[in-house]
Design an enzyme around this catalytic site. Structure first.
Site: not given
Ligand code: NCD
Ligand code: ZN
Length: 344
Positions: A12, A14-16, A40, A98, A135, A173, A218, A246, A250, A262
């Site tokens: 899990h 987030h690579l953006r 996302n 997801k 989630h 998560h 989160l 996770d 940011h 978050a």
């Protein structure tokens, strides 16, 4: 002291997108052989065609001579058709779908408003064995933010599993003993990921001497008894619990703000942070199964065959990384000491 283990995977992350990939991809690919990449983005990755394009952008940022496989996911919406699930199952590179309850977290406004609308799509997932990644927080503003996971399990997840027996689910998560107990009591089709930060910190970290934006994620950090339950689950040897960082970058200015985003950025030292957590309960001998075996087994993928070595040595985390050309990214533990170091 050194420990050598089978190269882990991150189930899990987030690579953006865009320039962010120049920071995130090398960090994740240095440690992990594979990663389940969250969809996302803005706009979200809702189709196999969009996932193929996103995957190509990730691959373009891989450092030379790095072998890394991006395992792609689709973002479930009220309108995802069952045919898209068939295309995903046939693609060979989309490995899961997801579920973000609409409004639950970062970039979740296109998420599902009512799971009953997705019934035919979820049936196709159960039939084809495509895992649903959840989630697990309700979005009802009346529900206390610390209770949103346990209320989700009771109100949404339990009924969902009853409506779709055989659906394979990863509760992502997890942060509470309620989630640990629930997942442990389910059949082998239900598993959970656990982050390093939820193993290392309780909610006091968010308020230590003032509001600490970089500990806000989160689902939010919970009280100490929950952290202890997560540590027991992760180090239990149960194949239902596996590594998912996770890691959620940011830009500094969007976290250190009146209404901060978050997400904790841990990918730069993920395995080191997990090692510290496992060492704290003298369970380093259980780290390899959690980090390198259980997730691959659940996803029905081969276990990795190469290895990584971590060593017990103190090093200082950087204050920040360059991010998005003109921004900076503050990692979890910025400027503080880490106790383990990955070699190579
Ligand atoms: C994630 C993000 O920033 O995309 N944030 C987080 O706090 N974990 C979204 C998510 O996984 O909830
Ligand atoms: Zn996430």
């Amino acid at each position: 002291m050194q420990i050598t283990l089978t190269r882990p995977d991150d189930w899990h992350v987030h690579l953006r997108d865009g320039q962010a990939l120049a920071t995130t991809v090398p960090h994740t690919a240095r440690q992990f052989a594979r990663a389940i990449v969250m969809p996302n983005l803005r706009p979200p990755v809702t189709t196999v065609a969009l996932a193929a394009e996103y995957r190509a952008r990730i691959v373009a940022h891989l450092p030379r001579d790095t072998r890394f496989e991006a395992l792609m996911t689709l973002y479930l919406t009220d309108g995802t058709p069952p045919e898209e699930i068939r295309r995903a199952a046939d693609s060979g590179f989309v490995h899961a779908v997801k579920l973000y309850p609409a409004g639950a977290t970062t970039h979740s406004d296109a998420g599902v408003t009512d799971l009953q609308r997705c019934a035919a799509t979820l049936d196709a997932m159960a039939e084809l064995g495509v895992p649903l990644l959840v989630h697990g927080e309700v979005t009802d503003p009346e529900v206390d933010v610390f209770d949103r996971e346990s209320v989700f399990i009771e109100r949404i997840l339990q009924p969902l599993l009853s409506r779709h027996p055989g659906l394979r689910v990863v509760l992502e998560h997890i942060t509470t003993s309620d989630a640990v107990d629930f997942v442990a009591a389910c059949g082998p089709e239900v598993a959970a990921t656990i982050t390093a930060h939820h193993l290392l910190y309780n909610r006091n970290a968010i308020f230590a001497g003032g509001v600490r934006a970089h500990y806000y994620c989160l689902p939010v950090l919970k009280r100490e008894s929950h952290r202890r339950a997560l540590l027991r689950a992760a180090s239990s040897g149960s194949p239902k619990f596996f590594l998912g960082t996770d890691s959620a970058p940011h830009a500094r200015k969007t976290k250190e703000a009146a209404c901060g985003c978050a997400g904790c950025y841990t990918a730069y030292a993920a395995l080191e942070l997990y090692a510290e957590a496992f060492a704290s309960v003298t369970a380093l001998d259980r780290l390899e199964a959690f980090a390198s075996f259980h997730g691959a087994d659940f996803y029905r993928l081969p276990r990795n065959t190469d290895q990584v070595t971590i060593e017990r040595s103190d090093w200082q985390a950087p204050e920040s990384y360059d991010y998005l050309a003109t921004e900076s990214l503050v990692p979890l533990r910025a400027g503080e000491w880490l106790r383990w170091k990955m070699l190579g």
